[in-house]
Design an enzyme around this catalytic site. Structure first.
Site, PDB file in Angstrom:
ATOM      1  CD  GLU B  60      54.443  12.377  18.541  1.00 22.21           C
ATOM      2  OE1 GLU B  60      53.833  13.471  18.652  1.00 22.21           O
ATOM      3  OE2 GLU B  60      55.598  12.283  18.101  1.00 22.21           O
ATOM      4  CG  HIS B 129      65.658  11.610  23.294  1.00 25.13           C
ATOM      5  ND1 HIS B 129      65.757  12.927  23.642  1.00 25.13           N
ATOM      6  CD2 HIS B 129      65.223  11.597  22.007  1.00 25.13           C
ATOM      7  CE1 HIS B 129      65.413  13.690  22.613  1.00 25.13           C
ATOM      8  NE2 HIS B 129      65.081  12.905  21.605  1.00 25.13           N
TER       9      HIS B 129
HETATM   10  C1  LIG Z   1      56.395  15.051  20.214  1.00 26.31           C
HETATM   11  C2  LIG Z   1      57.643  14.653  19.506  1.00 26.31           C
HETATM   12  N1  LIG Z   1      57.593  13.715  18.565  1.00 26.31           N
HETATM   13  C3  LIG Z   1      58.701  13.332  17.917  1.00 26.31           C
HETATM   14  C4  LIG Z   1      59.902  13.892  18.204  1.00 26.31           C
HETATM   15  C5  LIG Z   1      61.168  13.435  17.488  1.00 26.31           C
HETATM   16  N2  LIG Z   1      61.640  14.497  16.607  1.00 26.31           N
HETATM   17  C6  LIG Z   1      62.582  15.367  17.004  1.00 26.31           C
HETATM   18  S1  LIG Z   1      62.872  16.543  15.873  1.00 26.31           S
HETATM   19  C7  LIG Z   1      61.761  15.889  14.798  1.00 26.31           C
HETATM   20  C8  LIG Z   1      61.533  16.547  13.479  1.00 26.31           C
HETATM   21  C9  LIG Z   1      61.211  17.985  13.618  1.00 26.31           C
HETATM   22  O1  LIG Z   1      61.108  18.573  12.375  1.00 26.31           O
HETATM   23  P1  LIG Z   1      60.788  20.117  12.223  1.00 26.31           P
HETATM   24  O2  LIG Z   1      59.661  20.487  13.114  1.00 26.31           O
HETATM   25  O3  LIG Z   1      60.640  20.419  10.790  1.00 26.31           O
HETATM   26  O4  LIG Z   1      62.086  20.828  12.817  1.00 26.31           O
HETATM   27  P2  LIG Z   1      63.588  20.767  12.278  1.00 26.31           P
HETATM   28  O5  LIG Z   1      64.242  19.649  13.015  1.00 26.31           O
HETATM   29  O6  LIG Z   1      63.558  20.546  10.829  1.00 26.31           O
HETATM   30  O7  LIG Z   1      64.191  22.060  12.659  1.00 26.31           O
HETATM   31  C10 LIG Z   1      61.178  14.750  15.339  1.00 26.31           C
HETATM   32  C11 LIG Z   1      60.192  13.896  14.654  1.00 26.31           C
HETATM   33  C12 LIG Z   1      59.920  14.866  19.212  1.00 26.31           C
HETATM   34  N3  LIG Z   1      61.054  15.482  19.571  1.00 26.31           N
HETATM   35  N4  LIG Z   1      58.791  15.232  19.836  1.00 26.31           N
END
Ligand SMILES: Cc1ncc(C[n+]2csc(CCOP(=O)(O)OP(=O)(O)O)c2C)c(N)n1
Ligand SMILES: [Mg+2]
Lengths: 369, 325
Positions: B60, B129
């Site tokens: 972000e 959320h």
């Molecule tokens: C600071 C923040 N930004 C956005 C999100 C929304 N979000 C939750 S999981 C995710 C993707 C995460 O991907 P990754 O780090 O590859 O982990 P995976 O879910 O693939 O295990 C996002 C964008 C969040 N939880 N926290």
């Protein structure tokens, strides 16, 4: 170790396609341990499937699973010593249960009921488990990375011989916290293993859009960490790589361990992956499922059979059914719990607000019920 | 006119803006192919291409920081923060940079952008959320804060936000993303002016101030109050900052009684500012202490979220108390 070429080329693998073990990398686990860890993967998978169904039926609000990533999650957690600590991302309920959290407590968390260890305050799959040396799940991406480094740093300052591992996805390597965590770990040589579950996706964003690095492991070079890559669908390889990484970390060389795996599901029950992924691609990934791979190895050694598989799944099913029944019977958390733990003692304003809440009409319908 | 929900209305606003002005670009996590986790940016990448709609890395701070740079260059970025709860990694860029660029550069630079983000509870989202972080940003000089309550306003306020010379935080109440529908002229350009509140229910006894998803709770409570003979005037603020003080003061001068409703915790919530302003500007007209009905001063809970939110059941007794005072 020197230069990114090394990292690119070197992925730790143990289980060959013909289910034999690569002799250089055999972690030497006993047959009983191999079976137990395989069973734990199966249990995690069964649970995952049941939880998705419960969510679809509207009986729980949400689930974020580890389908396809079981070898990564369980192989890493299994490699820890009892005294080591885990800092979770949000897909590590397999590690949580391996560490000893009772299935019932996990299920109560999924329901956010009155028996939930975190008192129904967080979304499902947002557990805390201090008695099992297991951190606390937070949704904001990456926050656990610096915290794990700080924990290990503190232990080092106190001369305690423990290591901390921290899980995060490849998407999280873009976060500020990854940079800070890797940097502090390098500067203070903390006994930390940073475990990057590279499942290829951050919700709908593919790993190629996340970073222009060819590998995630090579980011280690910039911070003075040791880079390692492992076939994350190979339970024995993950176990072996994590043991090695822990040994380095304990010796003052923190490691960034990239586990190459696949997310064989949507991001969570809120996601529909068919909107951004092709069927063929998903089928190709399913062919690398870590469960059949480990099973073939066990069968070849005469340690497993279809009969055992059926019997084990039936046993897990029965346990899950009981846990679900109990979780559904449990009452919702009482109103009082909403005002607890904001501070250790409830100050005047929260005492006042609690009193006020007692006079308010109770809302109908509770999340997760 | 077409009946649409708020998701579609904001999507339509983005299309109108992007068709008219090639400087407008959209960036954020999952905003491209999948169209955002709430589908607000659905199809934009098909219409406007990957040169104007960007699935960014998961950062972000990176999203807002690069949006600042784009704005300095002369583009008009519309960054999305996937949930308002995840705005905090960008807090530094928003508070230290976006908000202060015009002032600190003596008016040389501006970091004009509209930051869109879903806000609020009621979707079983637990701590992270569900939050309503508007107060942090209202407290930061240099930011305009908008929160629509219906699809028509959402589109018009978005287009007004985009054309306003200052940076705007556009909070989208996700609980009513799909629940509220209204007639929206599809593909057409219109604006709903910033800093103009709307009296959605005229009345004489008690002024009820709300915005976003809680507006509907305020209306429901006011309708129930009418059954007890209490005639409420309900104001939808629409723009939180700079707030339409005239509409508020005129109403309070008429009623002498006021209830402010918001989801965010009570202490230092925006309600505190509104009550202070009312005390400063309409003290002589007050017949009862201005009252707040808000989220409790606790993190946002999961299972008990409907006991946390200031739903109609909690607003009604407050209205009755203020009316009788
Ligand atoms: C600071 C923040 N930004 C956005 C999100 C929304 N979000 C939750 S999981 C995710 C993707 C995460 O991907 P990754 O780090 O590859 O982990 P995976 O879910 O693939 O295990 C996002 C964008 C969040 N939880 N926290
Ligand atoms: Mg990922």
């Amino acid at each position: 170790m020197s230069g990114p070429e090394f990292v690119l080329g070197d992925v730790v693998k143990v289980l060959e396609p013909d289910s034999t073990v690569h002799p250089d990398n055999d972690p030497g686990l006993s047959p009983e341990r191999c079976v137990a860890l395989y069973e734990h993967m199966v249990m995690t998978r069964v649970l995952d499937e049941r939880l998705v169904t419960l969510q679809r039926q509207g009986r729980i609000g949400f689930h974020i699973g580890s389908m396809g990533e079981e070898a990564t999650v369980i192989g890493t957690a299994a490699a820890l010593d009892e005294t080591d600590w885990l800092f979770p991302c949000y897909r590590e309920f397999g590690a949580l249960l391996l560490r000893g959290m009772p299935l019932q407590s996990y299920m109560d968390n999924m329901y956010g009921n009155g028996n939930d260890p975190v008192k129904g305050r967080q979304m499902p799959d947002h557990y805390s488990a201090k008695p099992y040396r297991f951190g606390s799940v937070s949704s904001p991406i990456g926050t656990q990375i610096t915290q794990a480094v700080g924990f290990a740093w503190a232990a080092k300052l106190r001369g305690e011989k423990l290591a901390a591992i921290v899980y995060f996805g490849e998407g999280a390597t873009s976060s500020n916290e990854f940079h800070c965590g890797a940097n502090f770990a390098g500067v203070y040589k903390t006994p930390t293993v940073l475990i990057c579950r590279n499942n290829g996706w951050a919700i709908s964003v593919p790993a190629e859009k996340q970073s222009a690095s060819e590998t995630f492991a090579q980011k280690a070079f910039a911070y003075g960490l040791v880079p390692m890559r492992v076939d994350g669908n190979d339970l024995l390889a993950v176990y072996k790589a994590t043991r090695d990484a822990l040994a380095l970390a304990r010796a003052g060389k923190p490691v960034l361990l990239e586990c190459l795996t696949h997310r064989l599901s949507g991001h969570s029950t809120s996601d529909d992956p068919t909107r951004y992924r092709g069927q063929e691609e998903m089928a190709a990934e399913r062919a690398q499922d870590p469960l059949p791979r480990m099973r073939a190895y066990l069968e070849k050694k005469g340690l497993w059979s279809e009969q055992k598989q059926q019997a084990f799944i039936a046993k897990v099913d029965a346990e899950v059914k009981l846990a679900v029944e109990a979780a559904e019977k449990a009452p919702a958390p009482v109103l009082d719990t909403m005002f607890d733990d904001v501070f250790e003692q409830r100050p005047w304003h929260l005492r006042e607000q609690y009193e006020e809440s007692l006079h308010a009409p109770r809302a109908q319908g509770h999340g997760g019920h | 006119m077409t009946q649409m929900n708020m998701v579609k209305a904001i999507n339509d606003a983005l299309r109108v803006a992007m068709r008219q002005d090639s400087r407008v670009v959209v960036l954020g996590e999952d905003v491209g192919k999948v169209g955002g986790v709430f589908r607000v940016t659905e199809g934009l990448i098909n219409e406007f291409g990957a040169e104007r709609v960007f699935d960014t890395p998961l950062s972000e701070g990176g999203i807002i920081g690069t949006a600042v740079g784009m704005a300095l260059y002369g583009l008009v970025p519309v960054p999305e923060i996937q949930f308002a709860d995840f705005i905090f990694p960008a807090f530094d860029q928003i508070v230290s940079e976006v908000a202060k660029f015009r002032y600190r550069s003596g008016g040389e630079y501006t970091s004009k952008m509209v930051i869109r983000t879903p806000v609020g509870g009621g979707i079983r989202g637990g701590h992270y959320h569900s939050q309503s972080p508007e107060a942090y940003f209202i407290h930061t000089p240099g930011l305009k804060i908008v929160c629509p309550s219906n699809p028509y306003d959402a589109k018009g306020l978005f287009l007004a936000s985009l054309r306003d010379p200052d940076p705007v935080l556009f909070f989208e109440p996700k609980r009513i993303y799909r629940a509220a529908r209204s007639d929206v002229p599809e593909g057409e350009d219109y604006t709903v002016p910033l800093s103009v509140a709307k009296v959605v229910r005229p009345g004489n006894h008690v002024t009820v101030i709300a915005w976003g998803a809680m507006l509907y709770e305020a209306i429901e409570a006011s309708n129930k109050a009418a059954e007890q003979g209490i005639d409420c005037e309900v104001i939808d603020l629409r723009t939180l900052w700079p707030v339409d003080i005239d509409t508020i003061v005129n109403s309070v001068k008429k009623t002498g009684r006021v209830v402010v409703v918001h989801e965010a915790p009570k202490s230092c919530g925006f309600g505190a500012e509104l009550v202070s302003l009312i005390n400063e500007k309409a003290f002589d007209y007050l017949e009862a202490p201005p009252t707040r009905v808000t989220g409790w001063d606790t993190p946002f809970p999961y299972t008990l979220e409907n006991d946390y939110l200031p739903l109609a059941g909690r607003i009604l007794p407050a209205i009755a108390r203020v009316a009788k005072y």
